[in-house]
Write an enzyme that holds these catalytic residues in place. Sequence first.
Site, PDB file in Angstrom:
ATOM      1  CE  LYS A   1      31.318  35.448  39.990  1.00 16.22           C
ATOM      2  NZ  LYS A   1      31.498  36.931  39.192  1.00 16.22           N
TER       3      LYS A   1
ATOM      4  CB  SER B   1      46.104  47.520  38.840  1.00 11.02           C
ATOM      5  OG  SER B   1      44.754  48.062  39.503  1.00 11.02           O
TER       6      SER B   1
ATOM      7  CG  ASN C   1      34.179  47.995  37.947  1.00 11.59           C
ATOM      8  OD1 ASN C   1      34.181  46.843  37.482  1.00 11.59           O
ATOM      9  ND2 ASN C   1      33.236  47.979  38.750  1.00 11.59           N
TER      10      ASN C   1
ATOM     11  CB  THR D   1      30.696  38.240  35.334  1.00 11.62           C
ATOM     12  OG1 THR D   1      31.616  39.104  34.625  1.00 11.62           O
ATOM     13  CG2 THR D   1      30.657  36.887  35.035  1.00 11.62           C
TER      14      THR D   1
ATOM     15  CB  THR E   1      34.934  37.647  41.259  1.00 10.07           C
ATOM     16  OG1 THR E   1      33.620  37.826  40.714  1.00 10.07           O
ATOM     17  CG2 THR E   1      35.207  36.313  40.418  1.00 10.07           C
TER      18      THR E   1
ATOM     19  CD  GLU F   1      32.001  44.750  40.775  1.00 13.15           C
ATOM     20  OE1 GLU F   1      32.351  43.987  40.539  1.00 13.15           O
ATOM     21  OE2 GLU F   1      31.866  45.827  39.845  1.00 13.15           O
TER      22      GLU F   1
END
Length: 398
Positions: free
Chosen positions: A176, A398, A393, A187, A145, A270
């Site tokens: 992942k 969006s 995040n 996740t 992702t 991230e």
Amino acid sequence: MIPIPKGFAFGAVCAGFKNSQKLDLGAVVCEKDASAAGVFTKNAFPAAPVLVAQEALEKSGTARAVCINSGQANAATGERGMVDCKLSMEMMGEALGVSEESILPCSTGVIGVPMDMGKWRDAAPKLAESVGSCSAMDFTRAIMTTDAFPKLAWARVTGLPGNGDGGPVHVLGIAKGAGMICPNMATMLSVVMTDAEVEPELLREILKESVDISFNRIVVDGDTSTNDTVYLLASGAAGARVERENKAVLAEAVAEVCQALAYMIAEDGEGATKVIRISVTGAKDTDDAEKVARTIAKSPLVKTAVYGKDPNWGRILCAVGYSGATFNPDHVSITMGNIPLFRNGQPVEGQAKLLLAPHMRRQDVEIGVDLGAGNGVYEVLASDLGHEYIRINAEYTS
């Protein structure tokens, strides 16, 4: 070349779950029933695929395939989510020519969005057709992702007794995960495969022990996902059998693979730029050592200081203080990069900031805390926290 354990094949297609042309649906298929074990999230809102997989493993302890989609988590979707998950596995079972109960599902993506079953219906036969023509890397890319890079690790084991020449046995792990990482079984999803022959009960032991010292010791942002899942499959195709007396040989290889994957997840947090290795010693017991390590790992102030290359050890001290562990503050010592910073209730004199500057520029930043209260030890890997994490995040749906 990536060594693939015997008996396994991969498939991957673009089903449109991500609203892009990228691969987003993958499968690992075993040529016959494989022993299977799973470790799952402890979140109170487990996703539908977690519940379906737990039920399947409790019944048989075997599997023919793992099927993972990215883009839709199928979490917090109520009874409809359960129905959709089982229907998607029914579609995959029909396409693969195996029982739907023998397929272990995983999903990752946005929480609270129902599955698009029309896309599943169209993609299932295409995925089945792709099995054998796709690589492990194709499968890995299909389950990503926000990951910045694919995560694979492998190990080789020799000397196991078996029906044939006793080896070699291979272990391959794929994972992942980059955000919503604080596994409590990141996740995060992972499938680990081996071609050794292992009974399900022993396989469960090996997996739990490996997860406890790998995936359960990483923190990106302190959030435990609704979908965290780690599977371990054993095909038995190498002709080497693992019994309790030689369990340690395979267990060490599985743990090595899981630890390598766990490091990659922390590295790929991230927006992360660094991996923080937090080692706590001298705690009253292991539980207290874990409390301190995890408190530091989750502290936004510590993580942002590391991101900014700021050796602000006061933030570490503060986190230790509110961790809930039992200790005498006058007996606590703190180091960064093995450089003493705090001891006997006061700062260590010297040019700590100057000495720490080269260490803070490294990929791996080491933090050491000795509580001086006992023999408890614990280690956690964490990522730093910077501007890019907020951007990713803030724009996730969006």
